[in-house]
Design a protein around this motif. Structure first.
Motif, PDB file in Angstrom:
ATOM      1  N   GLY A   1      33.074  56.864  58.881  1.00 10.13           N
ATOM      2  CA  GLY A   1      33.721  57.753  59.836  1.00 10.13           C
ATOM      3  C   GLY A   1      34.110  59.065  59.183  1.00 10.13           C
ATOM      4  N   GLY A   2      33.887  60.168  59.892  1.00  7.90           N
ATOM      5  CA  GLY A   2      34.242  61.482  59.381  1.00  7.90           C
ATOM      6  C   GLY A   2      33.111  62.220  58.707  1.00  7.90           C
ATOM      7  N   VAL A   3      32.034  61.524  58.349  1.00  9.12           N
ATOM      8  CA  VAL A   3      30.912  62.213  57.705  1.00  9.12           C
ATOM      9  C   VAL A   3      30.260  63.183  58.689  1.00  9.12           C
ATOM     10  CG1 VAL A   3      28.643  61.920  56.647  1.00  9.12           C
ATOM     11  CG2 VAL A   3      30.514  60.365  56.045  1.00  9.12           C
ATOM     12  N   VAL A   4      30.109  62.745  59.937  1.00 12.40           N
ATOM     13  CA  VAL A   4      29.633  63.639  60.995  1.00 12.40           C
ATOM     14  C   VAL A   4      30.665  63.613  62.120  1.00 12.40           C
ATOM     15  CG1 VAL A   4      27.862  64.076  62.740  1.00 12.40           C
ATOM     16  CG2 VAL A   4      27.190  63.304  60.462  1.00 12.40           C
ATOM     17  N   ASN A   5      31.044  64.789  62.579  1.00 10.86           N
ATOM     18  CA  ASN A   5      32.005  64.928  63.668  1.00 10.86           C
ATOM     19  C   ASN A   5      31.379  65.850  64.714  1.00 10.86           C
ATOM     20  OD1 ASN A   5      34.568  63.719  62.191  1.00 10.86           O
ATOM     21  ND2 ASN A   5      33.511  65.084  60.761  1.00 10.86           N
ATOM     22  N   ILE A   6      31.353  65.404  65.969  1.00 14.75           N
ATOM     23  CA  ILE A   6      30.607  66.141  66.996  1.00 14.75           C
ATOM     24  C   ILE A   6      31.563  66.615  68.087  1.00 14.75           C
ATOM     25  CG2 ILE A   6      28.751  66.009  68.690  1.00 14.75           C
ATOM     26  CD1 ILE A   6      27.457  63.843  66.944  1.00 14.75           C
ATOM     27  N   LEU A   7      31.537  67.931  68.311  1.00 17.14           N
ATOM     28  CA  LEU A   7      32.343  68.563  69.346  1.00 17.14           C
ATOM     29  C   LEU A   7      31.432  69.116  70.421  1.00 17.14           C
ATOM     30  CD1 LEU A   7      34.647  70.676  66.973  1.00 17.14           C
ATOM     31  CD2 LEU A   7      35.175  68.420  67.938  1.00 17.14           C
ATOM     32  N   SER A   8      31.898  69.122  71.653  1.00 16.54           N
ATOM     33  CA  SER A   8      31.173  69.786  72.741  1.00 16.54           C
ATOM     34  C   SER A   8      32.110  70.814  73.363  1.00 16.54           C
ATOM     35  CB  SER A   8      30.717  68.764  73.792  1.00 16.54           C
ATOM     36  OG  SER A   8      31.833  68.062  74.334  1.00 16.54           O
ATOM     37  N   GLY A   9      31.509  71.817  73.986  1.00 12.11           N
ATOM     38  CA  GLY A   9      32.332  72.846  74.620  1.00 12.11           C
ATOM     39  C   GLY A   9      31.727  74.221  74.459  1.00 12.11           C
ATOM     40  N   ARG A  10      32.584  75.228  74.527  1.00  7.37           N
ATOM     41  CA  ARG A  10      32.118  76.618  74.470  1.00  7.37           C
ATOM     42  C   ARG A  10      32.010  77.080  73.018  1.00  7.37           C
ATOM     43  NH1 ARG A  10      30.249  75.850  79.267  1.00  7.37           N
ATOM     44  NH2 ARG A  10      31.829  75.786  80.925  1.00  7.37           N
ATOM     45  N   THR A  11      30.828  77.430  72.611  1.00  7.13           N
ATOM     46  CA  THR A  11      30.607  77.859  71.231  1.00  7.13           C
ATOM     47  C   THR A  11      31.506  79.035  70.863  1.00  7.13           C
ATOM     48  OG1 THR A  11      28.301  77.132  71.368  1.00  7.13           O
ATOM     49  CG2 THR A  11      28.869  78.659  69.594  1.00  7.13           C
ATOM     50  N   ALA A  12      31.607  79.990  71.780  1.00  3.32           N
ATOM     51  CA  ALA A  12      32.398  81.196  71.490  1.00  3.32           C
ATOM     52  C   ALA A  12      33.879  80.884  71.343  1.00  3.32           C
ATOM     53  CB  ALA A  12      32.189  82.226  72.599  1.00  3.32           C
ATOM     54  N   GLU A  13      34.330  79.753  71.872  1.00  4.46           N
ATOM     55  CA  GLU A  13      35.743  79.381  71.751  1.00  4.46           C
ATOM     56  C   GLU A  13      36.008  78.596  70.455  1.00  4.46           C
ATOM     57  OE1 GLU A  13      37.194  77.011  74.974  1.00  4.46           O
ATOM     58  OE2 GLU A  13      39.144  76.649  74.045  1.00  4.46           O
ATOM     59  N   ILE A  14      35.058  77.718  70.095  1.00  5.18           N
ATOM     60  CA  ILE A  14      35.306  76.819  68.963  1.00  5.18           C
ATOM     61  C   ILE A  14      34.883  77.426  67.626  1.00  5.18           C
ATOM     62  CG2 ILE A  14      34.950  74.471  68.104  1.00  5.18           C
ATOM     63  CD1 ILE A  14      33.830  73.789  70.899  1.00  5.18           C
ATOM     64  N   ALA A  15      33.717  78.086  67.620  1.00  2.21           N
ATOM     65  CA  ALA A  15      33.116  78.509  66.353  1.00  2.21           C
ATOM     66  C   ALA A  15      33.975  79.486  65.545  1.00  2.21           C
ATOM     67  CB  ALA A  15      31.730  79.103  66.613  1.00  2.21           C
ATOM     68  N   PRO A  16      34.638  80.479  66.166  1.00  5.59           N
ATOM     69  CA  PRO A  16      35.401  81.430  65.346  1.00  5.59           C
ATOM     70  C   PRO A  16      36.482  80.763  64.487  1.00  5.59           C
ATOM     71  CG  PRO A  16      35.036  82.347  67.526  1.00  5.59           C
ATOM     72  CD  PRO A  16      34.570  80.924  67.592  1.00  5.59           C
ATOM     73  N   SER A  17      37.186  79.773  65.050  1.00  5.71           N
ATOM     74  CA  SER A  17      38.241  79.127  64.263  1.00  5.71           C
ATOM     75  C   SER A  17      37.646  78.314  63.113  1.00  5.71           C
ATOM     76  CB  SER A  17      39.096  78.225  65.157  1.00  5.71           C
ATOM     77  OG  SER A  17      38.319  77.198  65.735  1.00  5.71           O
ATOM     78  N   LEU A  18      36.461  77.765  63.307  1.00  6.96           N
ATOM     79  CA  LEU A  18      35.819  77.020  62.227  1.00  6.96           C
ATOM     80  C   LEU A  18      35.252  77.968  61.163  1.00  6.96           C
ATOM     81  CD1 LEU A  18      34.010  74.260  64.325  1.00  6.96           C
ATOM     82  CD2 LEU A  18      35.890  73.921  62.714  1.00  6.96           C
ATOM     83  N   ALA A  19      34.721  79.103  61.610  1.00  5.11           N
ATOM     84  CA  ALA A  19      34.195  80.074  60.652  1.00  5.11           C
ATOM     85  C   ALA A  19      35.305  80.629  59.755  1.00  5.11           C
ATOM     86  CB  ALA A  19      33.489  81.212  61.388  1.00  5.11           C
TER      87      ALA A  19
END
Length: 295
Positions: free
Chosen positions: A204-222
């Motif tokens: 668990g935790g090796v792969v984590n999958i999110l769905s949703g709006r790329t423009a909303e999620i990606a900036p905080s991860l970047a």
């Protein structure tokens, strides 16, 4: 006997080996290529993204510490499990990408083969990017590849399954852990893949999958300081891609920039080596006896 009511599947995120709903409680409608409603998918928030990074970081050390051979065995197990659920993925890929069942079956077969391809590379990649270096001195000088750490992956938007597998498998094959943002319009194959990974010996935790709006999620991860690299394969907006690259530069993340890719072609080793660091060790050889020979 009365007719049964239909039992609709509730798709969930895959984080830390579990299947949570979005902490925001939000969902969004997912439709097929003919605009027919298929299901509701979780609309991930920035809190979900942070939770996924925590899970990925927690799993990274243990995953990197597994032998390359064992990682290969686990990736091969993923292929085995996918083979057993092929019919489900053929249906989901056909609906997501507007393909006939025969064409979707070709795509799913290729995705399963890709897991096998990367499974085979886990204990061989060190031979092509590491080795002994010639030095002018009484030293051993050895270089070996090590995982970068936690990698954010923005999955391809159009290739909802083969493209998805093509960006996840090379990241984890080399000992990294992944936080994946699924295709925004076609997230269902990715969310179903989470169910396969959960039953494939993958910690668990090796792969984590999110769905949703790329423009909303990606900036905080970047911009996240505990993310070490980012693959922008699925970012189709040039302005967003530049914004993510700038954010990633803050802690010197490795970045794979978006570019046109034929996901059905030979994947090569580019994505395997993109998320590796090189560790070089110097060690004195010493001398044996008056002859000065070294060991």
């Amino acid at each position: 006997m009365s007719d049964r009511l239909s039992v609709f599947k509730t798709y969930k995120l895959y984080v830390g080996g579990k299947f949570p709903r979005s902490e925001s409680g939000r969902v969004y409608e997912v439709s097929d290529s003919k605009n027919k409603w298929l299901a509701n998918a979780p609309l991930s928030s920035r809190k979900d993204a942070r939770d996924a990074v925590v899970a990925a970081r927690k799993a990274q050390g243990g995953w990197a510490g597994r032998t390359a051979y064992l990682r290969g065995q686990i990736l091969y197990r993923v292929a085995e499990m996918l083979e057993g659920r092929k019919d489900q993925f053929v249906r989901e890929v056909a609906e997501a990408e507007g393909l006939s069942k025969s064409k979707a079956a070709v795509v799913v077969d290729a995705a399963i083969d890709r897991w096998v391809w990367y499974a085979g590379w886990t204990d061989k990649v060190a031979q092509i990017v590491g080795g002994g270096n010639p030095v002018a001195g009484p030293f051993f000088n050895l270089s070996s590849p090590e995982p970068t750490g936690v990698v954010t992956v923005v999955a391809p938007q159009k290739s909802s399954f083969l493209g998805l597998v093509s960006v996840i498998a090379p990241v984890i094959a080399t000992g990294n852990t992944a936080v994946v943002i699924a295709s925004e319009d076609s997230p269902l194959p990715a969310l179903s893949l989470g169910e396969v990974l959960a039953t494939s010996d993958l910690p668990g935790g090796v792969v984590n999958i999110l769905s949703g709006r790329t423009a909303e999620i990606a900036p905080s991860l970047a911009a996240h300081q505990d993310v070490n690299a980012i693959d922008l394969a699925g970012v189709e907006d040039d302005v967003l891609a530049k914004e993510l690259e700038v954010a990633a530069a803050d802690n010197l993340k490795r970045v794979v920039r978006p570019q046109p890719v034929d996901w059905s072609a030979d994947p090569g080793t580019h994505r395997l080596t993109a998320f590796l660091e090189t560790k070089t060790v110097w060690h004195p050889t010493g001398s044996l006896g008056a002859s000065g020979s070294a060991y």
